[in-house]
Design an enzyme around this catalytic site. Structure first.
Site, PDB file in Angstrom:
ATOM      1  N   PRO A  94      -6.444 -39.748  -3.997  1.00 40.53           N
ATOM      2  CG  PRO A  94      -5.358 -38.447  -5.584  1.00 40.53           C
ATOM      3  CD  PRO A  94      -6.543 -39.311  -5.397  1.00 40.53           C
ATOM      4  CD  GLU A 114      -7.358 -33.387 -13.270  1.00 39.86           C
ATOM      5  OE1 GLU A 114      -6.785 -33.051 -12.221  1.00 39.86           O
ATOM      6  OE2 GLU A 114      -6.795 -34.021 -14.174  1.00 39.86           O
ATOM      7  NE  ARG A 161      -2.271 -61.444   1.267  1.00 39.38           N
ATOM      8  CZ  ARG A 161      -1.683 -61.463   2.454  1.00 39.38           C
ATOM      9  NH1 ARG A 161      -2.061 -60.614   3.390  1.00 39.38           N
ATOM     10  NH2 ARG A 161      -0.743 -62.334   2.714  1.00 39.38           N
ATOM     11  CG  ASP A 185       1.257 -61.545   5.205  1.00 39.07           C
ATOM     12  OD1 ASP A 185       1.878 -62.404   4.614  1.00 39.07           O
ATOM     13  OD2 ASP A 185       0.049 -61.304   5.069  1.00 39.07           O
TER      14      ASP A 185
HETATM   15  N1  ADE Z   1      -6.768 -42.118  -7.554  1.00 39.27           N
HETATM   16  C1  ADE Z   1      -5.732 -41.491  -8.119  1.00 39.27           C
HETATM   17  N2  ADE Z   1      -4.616 -41.606  -7.398  1.00 39.27           N
HETATM   18  C2  ADE Z   1      -4.953 -42.349  -6.298  1.00 39.27           C
HETATM   19  C3  ADE Z   1      -4.241 -42.804  -5.171  1.00 39.27           C
HETATM   20  N3  ADE Z   1      -2.956 -42.538  -4.993  1.00 39.27           N
HETATM   21  N4  ADE Z   1      -4.900 -43.527  -4.257  1.00 39.27           N
HETATM   22  C4  ADE Z   1      -6.216 -43.788  -4.415  1.00 39.27           C
HETATM   23  N5  ADE Z   1      -6.947 -43.383  -5.450  1.00 39.27           N
HETATM   24  C5  ADE Z   1      -6.323 -42.666  -6.397  1.00 39.27           C
END
Ligand code: ADE
Length: 263
Positions: A102, A129, A166, A181
């Protein structure tokens, strides 16, 4: 194109890599996907892959040694492949190592297009984590699929693989479908219809039945601009409208409700 997925859950990918468009591309060899179980790279009898964070805090982190060993093993194999006939044929270039997290850069179609130019992607999936910070220097890119937290990077890796895969020639039946697309020209796709012509009192727009290709193409452009204005107006900031687009945007404004997103 080759994908290597480093994960603690190799089984996560089983159905996705066997089904649909991606499954067919894997069977035909247009895409090669190998999963690598990070647990296989542990050296203790308990095959430990996680540990508590220094300094305390909730949750567990992935230990650096098994992740580093898995990564080096794939990189070594890729390096040795360079001298092989296959390597020579496809002009093997260095794989790109991507950590799904994230904290990464948000995945966009522009990034997807850039990745589709590469020969080989190594996707590192975090669990718990996350990974020990000392793994970060070993990766080329960190990618997030959105501002929300998953239980691990596997679902994110699948999304990346699907979106990049793709675009590889031969994966989609018709290359035009990826060109048309949503996002391929920075806009959302407009409404689309298939048979029947009349469904529950709702009819396919006449223009699509007219056979007039110029008219159809203008209608599609207008509906694509309308949908983008309605749903994702910020995308229009990147638009470089030509004369026809300007005329359509004027029409849409006259039809109502939109601010001047594009001058
Ligand atoms: N691992 C946990 N959440 C994630 C996300 N939003 N994007 C990529 N990998 C992740």
């Amino acid at each position: 194109m080759k994908f290597d997925i480093l994960t603690l859950l190799p089984g996560f990918f089983d159905s996705a890599l066997n089904l649909g468009v991606i499954g067919r591309a894997v069977k035909e060899g247009t895409l090669s996907v190998k999963t690598h179980d990070i647990r296989e790279f542990t050296t203790d009898t308990h095959k430990t892959v996680d540990d508590a964070p220094y300094g305390g805090g909730a949750g567990m982190l992935m230990k650096p040694a098994p992740v580093a060993a898995a990564l080096r093993s794939v990189l070594k194999e890729a390096e040795s492949g360079k001298g092989s006939e296959e390597g020579l044929l496809n002009g093997a270039c260095a794989p790109v190592v991507i950590l799904l997290t994230p904290q990464g850069v948000p995945l966009t179609q522009k990034i997807v297009r850039g990745l589709a130019e590469k020969e080989r992607l190594i996707l590192l999936c975090g669990r718990y984590e996350g990974v020990d910070e000392r793994i970060r220097p070993m990766v080329d890119m960190e990618i997030s699929i959105g501002d929300y937290i998953l239980t691990g990077g596997e679902a994110a890796a699948l999304i990346l693989l699907d979106s990049v895969g793709r675009l590889i020639p031969g994966v989609l039946g018709c290359s035009l479908s990826s060109e048309r697309d949503s996002f391929s020209d920075g806009l959302l796709e407009g409404p689309q219809y298939t048979r029947p012509e009349l469904f529950e009192e709702s009819k396919v727009p006449d223009v699509l039945l007219s056979g007039d290709h110029a008219k159809i193409s203008r209608w599609r452009r207008k509906e694509s601009l309308r949908r983008t204005m309605e749903r994702r107006p910020e995308l229009l900031k990147g638009l470089k409208p030509d004369k026809e687009d300007r005329a359509i945007l004027d029409e849409l404004r006259a039809e109502g409700g939109f601010d001047d997103f594009v001058k």
